[in-house]
Motif scaffolding. Structure first.
Motif, PDB file in Angstrom:
ATOM      1  N   GLY A  49       3.113   5.836  -2.956  1.00 15.35           N
ATOM      2  CA  GLY A  49       4.259   6.511  -3.561  1.00 15.35           C
ATOM      3  C   GLY A  49       4.028   6.827  -5.027  1.00 15.35           C
ATOM      4  O   GLY A  49       4.448   7.879  -5.516  1.00 15.35           O
ATOM      5  N   GLU A  50       3.353   5.930  -5.740  1.00 16.05           N
ATOM      6  CA  GLU A  50       3.019   6.181  -7.156  1.00 16.05           C
ATOM      7  C   GLU A  50       2.134   7.422  -7.269  1.00 16.05           C
ATOM      8  O   GLU A  50       2.332   8.266  -8.139  1.00 16.05           O
ATOM      9  CB  GLU A  50       2.285   4.973  -7.758  1.00 16.05           C
ATOM     10  N   VAL A  51       1.163   7.531  -6.387  1.00 17.57           N
ATOM     11  CA  VAL A  51       0.244   8.675  -6.409  1.00 17.57           C
ATOM     12  C   VAL A  51       0.990   9.954  -6.037  1.00 17.57           C
ATOM     13  O   VAL A  51       0.795  11.000  -6.667  1.00 17.57           O
ATOM     14  CB  VAL A  51      -0.955   8.427  -5.462  1.00 17.57           C
ATOM     15  N   ILE A  61      -5.589  15.975  -4.905  1.00 12.55           N
ATOM     16  CA  ILE A  61      -5.559  14.571  -4.496  1.00 12.55           C
ATOM     17  C   ILE A  61      -5.842  14.494  -3.003  1.00 12.55           C
ATOM     18  O   ILE A  61      -5.259  15.239  -2.206  1.00 12.55           O
ATOM     19  CB  ILE A  61      -4.200  13.927  -4.818  1.00 12.55           C
ATOM     20  N   HIS A  62      -6.741  13.598  -2.642  1.00  7.26           N
ATOM     21  CA  HIS A  62      -7.063  13.348  -1.243  1.00  7.26           C
ATOM     22  C   HIS A  62      -6.710  11.906  -0.933  1.00  7.26           C
ATOM     23  O   HIS A  62      -7.012  11.012  -1.726  1.00  7.26           O
ATOM     24  CB  HIS A  62      -8.554  13.570  -0.966  1.00  7.26           C
ATOM     25  N   ALA A  63      -6.101  11.678   0.209  1.00  3.41           N
ATOM     26  CA  ALA A  63      -5.756  10.323   0.637  1.00  3.41           C
ATOM     27  C   ALA A  63      -6.562   9.981   1.883  1.00  3.41           C
ATOM     28  O   ALA A  63      -6.833  10.836   2.724  1.00  3.41           O
ATOM     29  CB  ALA A  63      -4.272  10.222   0.940  1.00  3.41           C
ATOM     30  N   LEU A  64      -6.947   8.721   1.967  1.00  2.11           N
ATOM     31  CA  LEU A  64      -7.741   8.246   3.091  1.00  2.11           C
ATOM     32  C   LEU A  64      -7.142   6.943   3.593  1.00  2.11           C
ATOM     33  O   LEU A  64      -6.952   6.009   2.819  1.00  2.11           O
ATOM     34  CB  LEU A  64      -9.190   8.004   2.632  1.00  2.11           C
ATOM     35  N   SER A  65      -6.846   6.889   4.870  1.00  3.12           N
ATOM     36  CA  SER A  65      -6.384   5.650   5.479  1.00  3.12           C
ATOM     37  C   SER A  65      -7.590   4.904   6.010  1.00  3.12           C
ATOM     38  O   SER A  65      -8.288   5.385   6.903  1.00  3.12           O
ATOM     39  CB  SER A  65      -5.418   5.934   6.632  1.00  3.12           C
ATOM     40  N   ALA A  75      -8.702   2.358 -10.037  1.00  2.75           N
ATOM     41  CA  ALA A  75      -7.708   1.292 -10.147  1.00  2.75           C
ATOM     42  C   ALA A  75      -7.410   0.781  -8.746  1.00  2.75           C
ATOM     43  O   ALA A  75      -7.589   1.492  -7.764  1.00  2.75           O
ATOM     44  CB  ALA A  75      -6.429   1.810 -10.796  1.00  2.75           C
ATOM     45  N   SER A  76      -6.975  -0.457  -8.695  1.00  2.00           N
ATOM     46  CA  SER A  76      -6.565  -1.020  -7.415  1.00  2.00           C
ATOM     47  C   SER A  76      -5.353  -1.913  -7.628  1.00  2.00           C
ATOM     48  O   SER A  76      -5.039  -2.319  -8.737  1.00  2.00           O
ATOM     49  CB  SER A  76      -7.709  -1.804  -6.768  1.00  2.00           C
ATOM     50  N   SER A 101       0.831  -1.203   0.000  1.00  3.57           N
ATOM     51  CA  SER A 101       0.000   0.000   0.000  1.00  3.57           C
ATOM     52  C   SER A 101       0.866   1.255   0.000  1.00  3.57           C
ATOM     53  O   SER A 101       0.573   2.224  -0.707  1.00  3.57           O
ATOM     54  CB  SER A 101      -0.936   0.010   1.210  1.00  3.57           C
ATOM     55  N   LEU A 102       1.948   1.242   0.773  1.00  2.00           N
ATOM     56  CA  LEU A 102       2.860   2.384   0.788  1.00  2.00           C
ATOM     57  C   LEU A 102       3.527   2.584  -0.568  1.00  2.00           C
ATOM     58  O   LEU A 102       3.704   3.721  -1.026  1.00  2.00           O
ATOM     59  CB  LEU A 102       3.917   2.202   1.871  1.00  2.00           C
TER      60      LEU A 102
END
Length: 85
Positions: free
Chosen positions: A10-12, A24-28, A64-65, A5-6
């Protein structure tokens, strides 16, 4: 697992550095599970970890996943679509 996941995060991050005009928003999911469930309910896209949802005006226009999450995948999305997200 977690290192995968990390790696995808990193790609994002790399993509965002080259495209600062894109929000861009990130959600854990570990710390915001309720929000992840709401996003899944709203978008009707089954949650996977890691996952990227590209949204425009509240609608998923691409996602994408896992191994599909790459800087190249994001860069190949139509720039007009991304600039309107």
């Amino acid at each position: 697992g977690c290192s995968f996941s990390l790696e995808k995060f990193g790609e994002v991050v790399r993509f965002s550095r080259h495209h600062p005009e894109i929000t861009i928003h990130a959600l854990s999911v570990l710390t915001a599970r309720a929000a992840a469930i709401l996003i899944e309910d709203h978008t009707r896209v089954r949650h996977e970890t890691p996952q990227v949802l590209v949204m425009q005006k509240g609608v998923v226009v691409a996602h994408a996943s896992h191994t599909r999450i790459t800087e190249k995948f994001l860069a190949e999305l139509p720039s007009k679509r991304l600039s309107e997200v």
